[in-house]
Write an enzyme that holds these catalytic residues in place. Structure first.
Site, PDB file in Angstrom:
ATOM      1  N   LYS A   1      -3.927  -2.819   5.038  1.00 56.53           N
ATOM      2  CA  LYS A   1      -3.335  -2.699   6.379  1.00 56.53           C
ATOM      3  C   LYS A   1      -4.217  -1.850   7.290  1.00 56.53           C
ATOM      4  CE  LYS A   1       0.497  -0.653   5.089  1.00 56.53           C
ATOM      5  NZ  LYS A   1       0.238  -0.500   3.645  1.00 56.53           N
TER       6      LYS A   1
ATOM      7  N   ARG B   1     -10.363   4.313  -4.524  1.00 53.87           N
ATOM      8  CA  ARG B   1     -10.685   4.750  -3.153  1.00 53.87           C
ATOM      9  C   ARG B   1     -11.253   6.163  -3.143  1.00 53.87           C
ATOM     10  NH1 ARG B   1      -5.869   2.796   0.831  1.00 53.87           N
ATOM     11  NH2 ARG B   1      -4.784   4.634   0.049  1.00 53.87           N
TER      12      ARG B   1
ATOM     13  N   ARG C   1       4.024   5.364  -5.612  1.00 52.53           N
ATOM     14  CA  ARG C   1       3.943   4.750  -4.281  1.00 52.53           C
ATOM     15  C   ARG C   1       4.247   3.259  -4.346  1.00 52.53           C
ATOM     16  NH1 ARG C   1      -1.784   6.036  -2.642  1.00 52.53           N
ATOM     17  NH2 ARG C   1      -1.295   5.231  -0.584  1.00 52.53           N
TER      18      ARG C   1
HETATM   19  P1  AMP Z   1      -0.211   5.803   3.730  1.00 50.12           P
HETATM   20  O1  AMP Z   1      -1.545   6.327   4.102  1.00 50.12           O
HETATM   21  O2  AMP Z   1       0.353   4.828   4.723  1.00 50.12           O
HETATM   22  O3  AMP Z   1      -0.167   5.278   2.312  1.00 50.12           O
HETATM   23  O4  AMP Z   1       0.800   7.054   3.778  1.00 50.12           O
HETATM   24  C1  AMP Z   1       0.595   8.182   2.980  1.00 50.12           C
HETATM   25  C2  AMP Z   1       1.909   8.936   2.787  1.00 50.12           C
HETATM   26  O5  AMP Z   1       2.416   9.373   4.055  1.00 50.12           O
HETATM   27  C3  AMP Z   1       3.047   8.127   2.181  1.00 50.12           C
HETATM   28  O6  AMP Z   1       2.967   8.060   0.772  1.00 50.12           O
HETATM   29  C4  AMP Z   1       4.256   8.915   2.666  1.00 50.12           C
HETATM   30  O7  AMP Z   1       4.430  10.106   1.925  1.00 50.12           O
HETATM   31  C5  AMP Z   1       3.837   9.295   4.073  1.00 50.12           C
HETATM   32  N1  AMP Z   1       4.230   8.254   5.039  1.00 50.12           N
HETATM   33  C6  AMP Z   1       3.421   7.425   5.767  1.00 50.12           C
HETATM   34  N2  AMP Z   1       4.142   6.617   6.553  1.00 50.12           N
HETATM   35  C7  AMP Z   1       5.443   6.924   6.323  1.00 50.12           C
HETATM   36  C8  AMP Z   1       6.683   6.423   6.829  1.00 50.12           C
HETATM   37  N3  AMP Z   1       6.733   5.433   7.725  1.00 50.12           N
HETATM   38  N4  AMP Z   1       7.825   6.982   6.368  1.00 50.12           N
HETATM   39  C9  AMP Z   1       7.805   7.984   5.476  1.00 50.12           C
HETATM   40  N5  AMP Z   1       6.687   8.482   4.950  1.00 50.12           N
HETATM   41  C10 AMP Z   1       5.507   7.973   5.370  1.00 50.12           C
END
Ligand code: AMP
Length: 218
Positions: free
Chosen positions: A14, A128, A172
């Site tokens: 994404k 990564r 995750r």
């Molecule tokens: P990502 O880089 O999108 O994988 O996000 C890393 C971490 O940020 C996630 O594992 C969550 O802990 C937090 N996070 C990101 N986006 C959200 C969201 N929309 N709602 C809640 N937590 C989020």
């Protein structure tokens, strides 16, 4: 006006695709994960609220996340549109986004769902690496730096995000299946969902998404 949501599992690509689309269409790439990581690095009050959830691979509470997104959408650079990456992440956030957009007399043009096979997701996530100095991203298997653990761009040290370690990756992916995947039907039933195959090369996935965007953009 081009308001897009990127939907898909962690590791689906994404962020990579949102960055390409942002350059192509001149609209901001809004990654909630990046905003949280920046707040963590700057040790802000928001970062402190998010830290424990992030390190465990859990979602940050909705009220914290939604307020942050609302703030970001209110910045002037979203006037011609935006690409949301990592939000919404559950059904409640999906409703919250609908509400935020209604208040702005705006709507989503499309939700791009990038579908990637489970085994490939795990390989992508645990491999990564990111540069501590300039933030450039690498992958030990698919996009290796010239010298192991050294940023090819700036010479900085490459590290693994704490939440890319195998145990956290598993959490995750579980959180994604339990809480985020229901958004696929949520948006399908609203005729906004467009699915692309995310297993292939970055450029193939981009081409598929651009085809969808050109068809919905007015
Ligand atoms: P990502 O880089 O999108 O994988 O996000 C890393 C971490 O940020 C996630 O594992 C969550 O802990 C937090 N996070 C990101 N986006 C959200 C969201 N929309 N709602 C809640 N937590 C989020």
């Amino acid at each position: 006006m081009l308001n897009l949501v990127m939907l898909g599992s962690p590791g689906a690509g994404k962020g990579t695709q949102a960055a390409v689309l942002s350059g192509r269409y001149g609209i901001p790439h809004i990654s909630t994960g990046d905003i949280f990581r920046q707040n963590l690095a700057d040790n802000t009050a928001l970062g402190q609220k998010a830290r424990d959830f992030m390190n465990e691979g859990l979602l940050v509470p909705d009220n914290v996340t939604e307020a942050m997104v609302e703030d970001r959408l209110n910045q002037g650079d979203t006037a011609r549109g935006f690409i949301l990456d990592g939000f919404p992440r559950n059904i409640a956030q999906g409703y919250a986004l609908t509400h935020m957009l209604e208040q702005r007399h705006a709507a989503l043009q499309a939700v791009i769902y990038i579908n990637v096979a489970h085994g490939l997701l795990v390989r992508r996530l645990v491999g990564r690496r990111v540069c501590v100095d300039c933030g450039a991203g690498y992958h030990v298997e698919f996009d290796a730096p010239v010298t192991a653990d050294v940023c090819s761009a700036c010479g900085g040290r490459l590290v693994q995000r704490a939440d890319d370690e195998p145990d956290t990756v598993e959490t995750r992916l579980r959180v994604y299946h339990e809480q985020t995947a229901p958004l696929i039907e949520f948006y399908r039933s609203r005729s906004l969902l467009h699915e692309v195959d995310g297993n292939g090369p970055v450029t193939d996935v981009t081409a598929a998404i651009v085809g969808i965007v050109e068809a919905v953009d007015d």
